[in-house]
Design a protein around this motif. Structure first.
Motif, mmCIF file in Angstrom:
data_model
loop_
_atom_site.group_PDB
_atom_site.id
_atom_site.type_symbol
_atom_site.label_atom_id
_atom_site.label_comp_id
_atom_site.label_asym_id
_atom_site.label_seq_id
_atom_site.Cartn_x
_atom_site.Cartn_y
_atom_site.Cartn_z
ATOM 1 N N THR A 36 -146.773 84.427 -21.279
ATOM 2 C CA THR A 36 -146.245 85.780 -21.406
ATOM 3 C C THR A 36 -147.346 86.731 -21.842
ATOM 4 O O THR A 36 -148.098 86.445 -22.771
ATOM 5 N N PHE A 37 -147.452 87.895 -21.164
ATOM 6 C CA PHE A 37 -148.433 88.926 -21.506
ATOM 7 C C PHE A 37 -147.761 89.981 -22.387
ATOM 8 O O PHE A 37 -146.613 90.358 -22.144
ATOM 9 N N SER A 38 -148.492 90.472 -23.393
ATOM 10 C CA SER A 38 -147.951 91.487 -24.296
ATOM 11 C C SER A 38 -147.955 92.879 -23.666
ATOM 12 O O SER A 38 -147.275 93.779 -24.158
ATOM 13 N N LEU A 39 -148.726 93.071 -22.600
ATOM 14 C CA LEU A 39 -148.822 94.376 -21.941
ATOM 15 C C LEU A 39 -148.417 94.255 -20.481
ATOM 16 O O LEU A 39 -148.834 93.315 -19.795
ATOM 17 N N THR A 89 -155.225 96.339 -25.949
ATOM 18 C CA THR A 89 -155.485 94.979 -26.405
ATOM 19 C C THR A 89 -154.383 94.074 -25.884
ATOM 20 O O THR A 89 -153.197 94.333 -26.107
ATOM 21 N N LEU A 90 -154.753 93.002 -25.167
ATOM 22 C CA LEU A 90 -153.799 92.098 -24.526
ATOM 23 C C LEU A 90 -153.697 90.790 -25.302
ATOM 24 O O LEU A 90 -154.704 90.169 -25.652
ATOM 25 N N THR A 91 -152.462 90.347 -25.541
ATOM 26 C CA THR A 91 -152.196 89.062 -26.177
ATOM 27 C C THR A 91 -151.418 88.181 -25.204
ATOM 28 O O THR A 91 -150.485 88.648 -24.543
ATOM 29 N N ILE A 92 -151.803 86.902 -25.104
ATOM 30 C CA ILE A 92 -151.141 85.942 -24.218
ATOM 31 C C ILE A 92 -150.461 84.871 -25.078
ATOM 32 O O ILE A 92 -151.080 84.317 -25.984
ATOM 33 N N SER A 93 -149.198 84.577 -24.784
ATOM 34 C CA SER A 93 -148.458 83.591 -25.565
ATOM 35 C C SER A 93 -147.713 82.631 -24.651
ATOM 36 O O SER A 93 -147.559 82.875 -23.450
ATOM 37 N N ARG A 144 -147.025 76.712 -27.132
ATOM 38 C CA ARG A 144 -148.435 76.970 -27.441
ATOM 39 C C ARG A 144 -149.066 75.870 -28.301
ATOM 40 O O ARG A 144 -150.231 75.522 -28.112
ATOM 41 N N PRO A 202 -156.815 88.241 -29.256
ATOM 42 C CA PRO A 202 -156.548 89.381 -28.366
ATOM 43 C C PRO A 202 -157.733 89.701 -27.457
ATOM 44 O O PRO A 202 -158.892 89.561 -27.846
#
Length: 287
Positions: A106-109, A119-123, A127, A151
């Protein structure tokens, strides 16, 4: 039509010879079952007892025709079973062997255009059981790609991020991707209150910029940036040659172009008092 055995003429509405009792031949002489050899197929034998019983109960002239019909029925069953195993069973096996993938990261943006550096966070929901690999050049991510540990700062221009999660047992997820276009809305260049030129005596320069912008400047000709002096009050231009350069930066980090002015200031020398040709009073001669 003539009988193949005795040569007698057979009417069209008859299926056997009235003279010798032979039936009209309905199937080829050869046995097509002998041509089918696929794997270890189970052959469907023709029940001899059934055919013998049927044959004994019928007139001798009709026996061959009935036997041919029974044989044709069993031949049809054999061909159907063979076609089913050749065509349908491999399809079922292929469907069973389909690869099942884990859910994608899942991408935060969301994908889109931004006027700042996001700033992009991947989850991923699992995990702790594996590793997230990603690329930022649009290439396919794998175990040789970058490992997501924090990030990701998306810079100016177009960036294509692709990511995949691989569990410790080798199970892989579906691929996630996002396309980000960063286009800064740059502020206008600052403005100097005094233009370049030659001047007599020191003076001050006022620098102005757009609202919510910070002005940075230098006086030695170097490029100003966010590490340079911050403009807070008019800049005093001393005697000599001064190269004043300035830039404005908005709240999102967008930087304007650099503005420059060159000042050549001559020092003002104060005028001397004229020499008075006077004599003390006691030295003045008597008239």
């Amino acid at each position: 039509m003539k009988c193949q055995k005795c040569g007698a003429e057979i009417p069209d509405n008859k299926i056997y010879c009235e003279k010798c009792g032979s039936p009209i031949q309905m199937v080829p002489d050869y046995n097509p079952v002998d041509d089918i050899r696929i794997g270890e197929e189970k052959k469907v034998p023709i029940p001899e007892k059934v055919t013998e019983t049927v044959a004994e109960a019928l007139p001798s002239g009709k026996r061959k025709y009935i036997l041919a019909a029974v044989f044709a029925a069993f031949l049809g069953v054999l061909i159907y079973r063979t076609a089913y195993r050749i065509i349908l069973e491999p399809v079922q096996e292929t469907e069973t062997e389909a690869v099942v993938l884990l859910e994608k990261p899942t991408f935060s943006l969301p994908s889109g255009t931004y006027s700042y550096m996001p700033t992009l966070t991947i989850s991923h929901s699992q995990r702790e059981e594996g590793v997230i690999y990603y690329t930022t050049d649009g290439s396919t991510p794998n175990e040789d790609s970058q490992i997501f540990n924090g990030p990701i700062k998306i810079g100016e221009g177009k960036t294509v991020v692709r990511a995949v999660f691989i569990r410790s047992d080798g199970m892989q997820s579906e691929e996630a991707d996002g396309t980000y276009q960063v286009e800064f809305d740059y502020p206008e260049e600052p403005v100097f209150s005094v233009d370049s030129g030659e001047y007599q005596g020191s003076f001050s320069v006022i620098i102005t910029a757009e609202p919510d912008c910070t002005i940075y400047y230098t006086m030695d000709g170097s490029d100003p940036d966010q590490n340079s002096a911050v403009y807070r009050s008019p800049v005093v231009i001393p005697s000599g040659l001064t190269v004043l350069r300035a830039v404005s930066v908005d709240e999102e980090g967008g930087m304007s172009g650099i503005i420059e002015a060159i000042y050549n200031v001559q020092e003002i020398v104060p005028a001397e008092d004229p020499v008075q040709n006077t004599m003390p009073a006691e030295d003045v001669p008597n008239s």
